[in-house]
Design a protein around this motif. Structure first.
Motif, mmCIF file in Angstrom:
data_model
loop_
_atom_site.group_PDB
_atom_site.id
_atom_site.type_symbol
_atom_site.label_atom_id
_atom_site.label_comp_id
_atom_site.label_asym_id
_atom_site.label_seq_id
_atom_site.Cartn_x
_atom_site.Cartn_y
_atom_site.Cartn_z
ATOM 1 N N LEU A 7 93.245 6.417 5.029
ATOM 2 C CA LEU A 7 93.712 7.252 3.926
ATOM 3 C C LEU A 7 94.105 6.398 2.724
ATOM 4 O O LEU A 7 93.818 6.764 1.580
ATOM 5 N N LEU A 40 103.739 11.467 3.046
ATOM 6 C CA LEU A 40 102.645 11.930 3.901
ATOM 7 C C LEU A 40 102.975 11.677 5.370
ATOM 8 O O LEU A 40 102.779 12.556 6.217
ATOM 9 N N PHE A 47 95.896 19.954 6.764
ATOM 10 C CA PHE A 47 95.023 20.206 5.622
ATOM 11 C C PHE A 47 93.791 20.981 6.057
ATOM 12 O O PHE A 47 93.269 20.757 7.140
ATOM 13 N N GLU A 50 89.166 17.951 3.118
ATOM 14 C CA GLU A 50 89.458 16.743 2.337
ATOM 15 C C GLU A 50 89.901 17.084 0.913
ATOM 16 O O GLU A 50 90.734 16.389 0.337
ATOM 17 N N ARG A 53 93.502 17.891 1.069
ATOM 18 C CA ARG A 53 94.276 16.656 1.260
ATOM 19 C C ARG A 53 94.423 15.905 -0.071
ATOM 20 O O ARG A 53 95.496 15.478 -0.447
ATOM 21 N N TRP A 56 96.777 17.696 -2.420
ATOM 22 C CA TRP A 56 98.159 17.523 -1.967
ATOM 23 C C TRP A 56 98.672 16.136 -2.370
ATOM 24 O O TRP A 56 99.771 16.006 -2.903
#
Length: 155
Positions: A7, A40, A47, A50, A53, A56
């Motif tokens: 990530l 996070l 989520f 993607e 995500r 967010w």
């Protein structure tokens, strides 16, 4: 842990660029980026995909940068030491002009042109209406035009 590393590799650059656009300082952008990933880890949100995500993470980045500015105003400023080097100036006229914009305009420009998000996506991330985002982009373009055309006339 491997997922978090992935990530950071995937979203870290976007988060850092938005944080830098909001704060204008590398160290502050790094602090904001770190705070986003801590949030996070703590929140562990689910989520849909993607895109969700990314939205967010960018929304949390915008909020953390705003929190950082509010907290910075509360801290007492210390005089600069002669031994501390001045921050590096951005290279290029356009980048310098974008960095000179007020933070609320810089964020909209960054998300629109650098992250290639739509006005609707930017509105969701910054917590604004679509009209407010369009207004910020329009005003930012006018400021950039004035700065870039005005700067060229004086040289």
């Amino acid at each position: 842990m491997e997922d978090m590393e992935r990530l950071v590799a995937v979203y870290g650059p976007s988060i850092y660029r938005l944080a830098y656009a909001r704060t204008g300082q590398r160290a502050d952008a790094e602090d904001v980026m770190q705070e986003v990933f801590v949030k996070l880890l703590r929140a562990k949100p689910a989520f849909r995909d993607e895109e969700h995500r990314k939205a967010w993470l960018l929304r949390v980045t915008a909020n953390c940068a705003a929190d950082f500015h509010r907290a910075a105003r509360r801290r007492q400023a210390e005089p600069l030491s002669e031994q501390v080097p001045a921050p590096e100036e951005p290279e290029g006229d356009v980048l310098a002009a974008v960095c000179a914009l007020p933070p609320k305009y810089r964020s909209a420009v960054h998300l629109f042109y650098y992250e290639e998000l739509s006005v609707a996506e930017i509105a969701g991330i910054l917590g604004l209406s679509r009209g407010a985002v369009k207004t910020r982009l329009s005003r930012a373009r006018a400021m950039l035009r004035e700065r870039l055309e005005g700067g060229g006339a004086h040289e």
